[in-house]
Design an enzyme around this catalytic site. Sequence first.
Site, mmCIF file in Angstrom:
data_model
loop_
_atom_site.group_PDB
_atom_site.id
_atom_site.type_symbol
_atom_site.label_atom_id
_atom_site.label_comp_id
_atom_site.label_asym_id
_atom_site.label_seq_id
_atom_site.Cartn_x
_atom_site.Cartn_y
_atom_site.Cartn_z
ATOM 1 N N ALA A 16 -1.693 5.756 1.563
ATOM 2 C CA ALA A 16 -2.885 4.912 1.681
ATOM 3 C C ALA A 16 -2.926 4.265 3.061
ATOM 4 O O ALA A 16 -1.902 4.030 3.694
ATOM 5 C CB ALA A 16 -2.879 3.826 0.606
ATOM 6 N N LEU B 32 0.870 -1.169 0.000
ATOM 7 C CA LEU B 32 0.000 0.000 0.000
ATOM 8 C C LEU B 32 0.907 1.218 0.000
ATOM 9 O O LEU B 32 1.910 1.253 0.720
ATOM 10 C CB LEU B 32 -0.870 0.026 1.264
ATOM 11 C CG LEU B 32 -2.201 -0.727 1.265
ATOM 12 C CD1 LEU B 32 -2.851 -0.624 2.637
ATOM 13 C CD2 LEU B 32 -3.138 -0.174 0.209
ATOM 14 N N ASP B 33 0.563 2.226 -0.786
ATOM 15 C CA ASP B 33 1.348 3.456 -0.799
ATOM 16 C C ASP B 33 1.402 4.078 0.593
ATOM 17 O O ASP B 33 0.469 3.904 1.387
ATOM 18 C CB ASP B 33 0.719 4.486 -1.755
ATOM 19 C CG ASP B 33 0.844 4.082 -3.211
ATOM 20 O OD1 ASP B 33 1.671 3.203 -3.506
ATOM 21 O OD2 ASP B 33 0.118 4.648 -4.044
ATOM 22 N N PRO B 34 2.464 4.849 0.908
ATOM 23 C CA PRO B 34 2.510 5.554 2.202
ATOM 24 C C PRO B 34 1.282 6.422 2.451
ATOM 25 O O PRO B 34 0.840 6.562 3.590
ATOM 26 C CB PRO B 34 3.782 6.404 2.083
ATOM 27 C CG PRO B 34 4.666 5.603 1.184
ATOM 28 C CD PRO B 34 3.732 4.995 0.165
#
Length: 319
Positions: free
Chosen positions: A53, A49-51
């Site tokens: 997100a 997951l992106d930072p």
Amino acid sequence: MNAPRTRVQRRPVHGVLLLDKPLGLSSNQALQKAKWLLRAEKAGHTGTLDPLATGVLPLCFGAATKFSQLHLDADKTYEATARLGVKTSTGDAEGEVIAGRPVNVNADDLARVEAQFTGPIRQTPPMHSALKKDGKALYEYAREGIEIERAARDVVIYKLEVAAAPALPGQSAIRLTATVSKGTYIRTLGEDIGEALGCGAHLTALRRTATGDFDVSQCVTLEALEAMSEEERLAQLLPVESLVAGHSHVMLGTEDAARFLSGLRRRGEWADAAEVAVFGAEPHAFLGTAHVVSGELIPGRLLNPIEIQQTLLSTEATP
């Protein structure tokens, strides 16, 4: 003078921790923090997951890492907010503004794009992604100002809801709720919907609410995990077999179980099945995965005897 740092004594830990990843941490940072809190020897996650997100991030420990690929491929559900009228270099709030356009969007427009982007679609992966070209992540090229040609990919948007969202004065935003197939980029979906609305868009918030059979309501936060005792932390772990909940089950007797674990095929009156979870009857233990062809149980990924013994002991120790 600083006191010497205490060395963490690692131990075998087997199972799945459903983490509600916080904003600002990378998936690997969250994994390493949870691994340290559990004093686990081996750990991995089931897709990043992106930072920026938050949400469901299944973390696999010990024997569970053998089956993490199953949830890399799982369908996922996201909730996202996109600001209309502004495009950024990354498709989210981290990037630089590269274009601005007026917004003239009504309820009919939202219904139109909802229908347009539901079902099979094609997406071009973003430059700011972890996909690799010649062993180097695309986002590394992007940081150097290099644009790499990317092939469009087929993905499926199983369910999509698009609605107006609250926004600051002078701004417009939409809320997306989407259940998607593996390989779908929600940032790209937000950007493409913005283009279809004629004004452009970028994501300002992203939360994963489900992956496969795992839901955000089952998750624990790092903050809550830190406040727990060691026993309470271990009690948060789901068993390894939770990763194969959707598989059909086969139960083997002691002799067949031992041979299966050594990699030998077994014969029985089993229906053909592509995904099978195999258990030993006595003691009751998860052995691994297999598939069945013409009554033959063919081993896939297997636990080793030490892992099985450790999972049985940890089950007995859990209150």
